[in-house]
Structure formats: C-alpha cells, structure tokens
Enzyme design. Sequence first.
Site, PDB file in Angstrom:
ATOM      1  N   LYS A  93       0.819  -1.212   0.000  1.00 44.95           N
ATOM      2  CA  LYS A  93       0.000   0.000   0.000  1.00 44.95           C
ATOM      3  C   LYS A  93       0.854   1.263   0.000  1.00 44.95           C
ATOM      4  O   LYS A  93       0.452   2.282  -0.560  1.00 44.95           O
ATOM      5  CB  LYS A  93      -0.938  -0.008   1.199  1.00 44.95           C
ATOM      6  CG  LYS A  93      -2.085  -1.000   1.065  1.00 44.95           C
ATOM      7  CD  LYS A  93      -3.068  -0.878   2.210  1.00 44.95           C
ATOM      8  CE  LYS A  93      -4.241  -1.838   2.013  1.00 44.95           C
ATOM      9  NZ  LYS A  93      -5.217  -1.745   3.121  1.00 44.95           N
ATOM     10  N   ARG A  94       2.025   1.195   0.603  1.00 43.93           N
ATOM     11  CA  ARG A  94       2.866   2.401   0.615  1.00 43.93           C
ATOM     12  C   ARG A  94       3.423   2.717  -0.773  1.00 43.93           C
ATOM     13  O   ARG A  94       3.868   3.832  -1.026  1.00 43.93           O
ATOM     14  CB  ARG A  94       3.995   2.262   1.626  1.00 43.93           C
ATOM     15  CG  ARG A  94       5.041   1.227   1.288  1.00 43.93           C
ATOM     16  CD  ARG A  94       6.034   1.071   2.436  1.00 43.93           C
ATOM     17  NE  ARG A  94       7.005   0.037   2.181  1.00 43.93           N
ATOM     18  CZ  ARG A  94       8.156   0.235   1.545  1.00 43.93           C
ATOM     19  NH1 ARG A  94       8.444   1.442   1.091  1.00 43.93           N
ATOM     20  NH2 ARG A  94       8.997  -0.749   1.364  1.00 43.93           N
TER      21      ARG A  94
END
Length: 463
Positions: free
Chosen positions: A241-242
């Site tokens: 997700k980052r």
Amino acid sequence: MTIRTRFAPSPTGMLHIGGVRTALFNYLFAKHMGGEFLLRIEDTDKARSTQEAVQVILDGMDWLGLTPDAAPVFQSTREARHVEVAMQMLAAGRAYPCYASPDELKEMRETAQAEGRPPRYDGRWRDRDPAEAPAGVKPAIRLKAPREGETVVHDLVQGTVRVQNTELDDMIILRSDGTPTYLHAVVVDDHDMEISHVIRGDDHLTNTFRQVQIYNAMGWETPHFAHIPLIHGADGAKLSKRHGAVSVLEFREQGFLPEALCNYLLRLGWGHGDSEFLVRDEQIALFTLEGVGRAASRMDYAKLTHLNGQWLRGADDARLTGDVLARLEALGVHADATTQTRILTLMPGLKERAKTLVDLTASAAFLARSIPLPFEPKAEALLTPEARAMLARLAPLLAATDFSITAVDAALRSFAEAEGLKLGQVAQPLRAALTGSTMSPGIDATLAALGYEESLARLKAVF
C-alpha cells in the site's frame, strides 16, 4: 485442445495492480490462442471475503475491458464437489483420515523448529488403523503424498523446476469441520473448468508442487503452468500500500484511462522489441508467454502517467468530453448543453497538455463556470490596472469579429501591433480574464469556444 485460462482472485482484499496484470496476461494469451478466458471468484474464506471486494473485481474487470467468456464462477458454490473429490481419493487410498490434535500439531512444529527443520506434519496417521481413532474426534483428510522421488513442473516462464518429495508433507485437503482447503479446491475447479493453462504470480510456485500431487492422485491431466514474476515498488520491495498497491478502481478515480493502464502493465514484465504503445488488437496479436521475463518488474508511476498522456492525446474527443462532464458533475459543477459544446470544441487543445482525466477536468472547468470567475493567484497578478485598461480597449475590436479562430487571431495581432506590444503581452492577461488561470489552449481557440457573448461578458467583468 481448447485453450482456456482463468483469473481467480480472492475477495479478501481489493483487486490491485498485480492481480490486474495477471488477469491481463491470462486474457491476452487466451485470445491470442483463439481460446476462452474465464473468471473464478475464490470466496471460500467466508470470514474475510466481502461483497464490496467482489464488486470491485467485477467493476474493475469491466472497466478494463477484460470480459470473461462465461459468467463468473463462485468457488463457494462448489464446496460439495470439492468434498466429493476428497472422498474419492479417500476411498482409493490416495488420502487418509488424520486425527492429530491441535496440541500434537503444535508440538510437531516446535520440535521441528528446535531441530532447525521446516515445520511439517510427520505422517503419524498415514498408515495407522482408523480403529485407533480417539472417540468423538472428527478427522481432517490428508493427501497421501509420495515419499520418494521428486515432483517436477515444466513451467512456461520459469523453466523446469523440481522439488524432492521428502520436502513436502501430507497436506490437508478437507479440514476436520468438513470444509475443503484452498489448494484442493483450486485443483478441482481448474480440472472441472477444463483450464488448459494456469498463469499466475510466481508466489504460487510452491503451491503448484502440492497441487500437481493432487492431479496425480486423481489421475487427471495437469494443465500447463506459467508463473510470472511479481511487481515490485520503485525501491525493489514487494508492492504494498505504501507503493500505491490499492484498488484498481482508484486508478480510475485518479484519471487514468483503462487502455493506458493495460498498455503499461503489459510492458511491465513482457516485451516485444521496442514496441511501447500498443492497442488491444495489437496486444492480442503479439502476446506470447515466451515474451514474459523471469525478473520482477518495478512499478513506475511517472512512466504510467506519461503513457496515459499519450493515450489521452489519441482518445476520441467526444468520449473525453463525456468523461470530463461526469467528473465536473461529481465535483458539483453543473454542465449544460452550452458547456458541453464548449468543451467538445476546445478538447483538441485541452488534451494536449493533460496527463490524466483529473488534469483534463481541471483545465476544462473554466468553460463551465459563471461570472464572477475564481482566479488563481498567478492569474490575478496578471490583471494589473494597466492590463485591465488594455482589455477594455481590446473588447470592441473583438466584438467586431465573427469569433471564428481566424478572425480572432487577426484581431489580436492587429491590436498588439497598434499597441506596440508583443502578442504574448496581450494574450497572457486576456487568458487570465477569460479562464481565471494562466494555462489554456491557444487564446484564439479559447475565445472561439467561449463564443461572443460569454467572452465579452468575462472581459467586461474585469474592466
């Protein structure tokens, strides 16, 4: 043999970019081979599967144009069939009931770890008489895996890969509550759906050895396997997700065209010479598994954005106008028929600078606004008292034209020459007054798109 591929996402999380590329490769391979592409929703994890995630999968596939050739199969509806096959293996002596308790399994793991061995089931019920089973305990059903030799997979991307059977234990195919395990259910479904090629991420490669043993136990022909490398972030780490590993529909919200996203993902791990910009028909014609590399790819959002800009410039103006109008409405900006005409008229110029539909909508918004316009600080700075006075002198000259691009251009050049100014010194404050910004397509095209009444009204508002 009919070529059949499948995309089999699990709705325990949102469909992300890695899954989309897997779906794309399956789709293109099937179409290239004149075969069928199928979709299976692997929703057997009832606790974690959500209807929201299912809908994202369906909506995402539809948006991307990756249409399956049959209605989606929901794995949860096939549980009885999974159990049936497990019972067939049990009856044939290819599987056996295991009564090991949770405490016994925990002890096996701890002992193996203490001895530096991978934690594996030790096979204690493999050849034991079921009559010795503890009373009132429901068994799990385990595959009776081969103890000698090796399991070999001739992978169409990774090449020949093999594992010693001593490294694999007797996997559970039915839990003690009677529910099938994922690895077992996948094999049954792929067999029944007549899948000829299983194309998936290489993180599934270790699963494949176990699944091949199920095929062998049932006497079924194994499909061809192709395990494609994963997508990593720009830093080389597994995409998360980052790095932006979010729902595929967020790419739609961010203004990417589905064609551009598919084009980019195709080139992320597959190559055909120097070809970069490929439409769907070309992708189908050229795609082969031989073109898939073995190394992990790195997601580059700058390249995706650049490619999206190329696709925008080649996109149909009417389609882009519809996209912009929908986004304006979502922002609370009502666009009437006049606005639609203005945007469509100016679209050839608007899309030249845009890289996403978000950019395009922002640059077109001035065409939908009414007086008084909001002004960006840089535009406001251009409208000095001197500039406002100049625009007041310019307005009558523009009003005398028919507001065609040719006539407006001639009027602006004549005015600049008469004022002893460069054309840009006239156009910059004029653009600010008309649009509220410092960026727009050519000023002559902008005036023509706004038309006589709206252009003059906007000019008078800054005198």
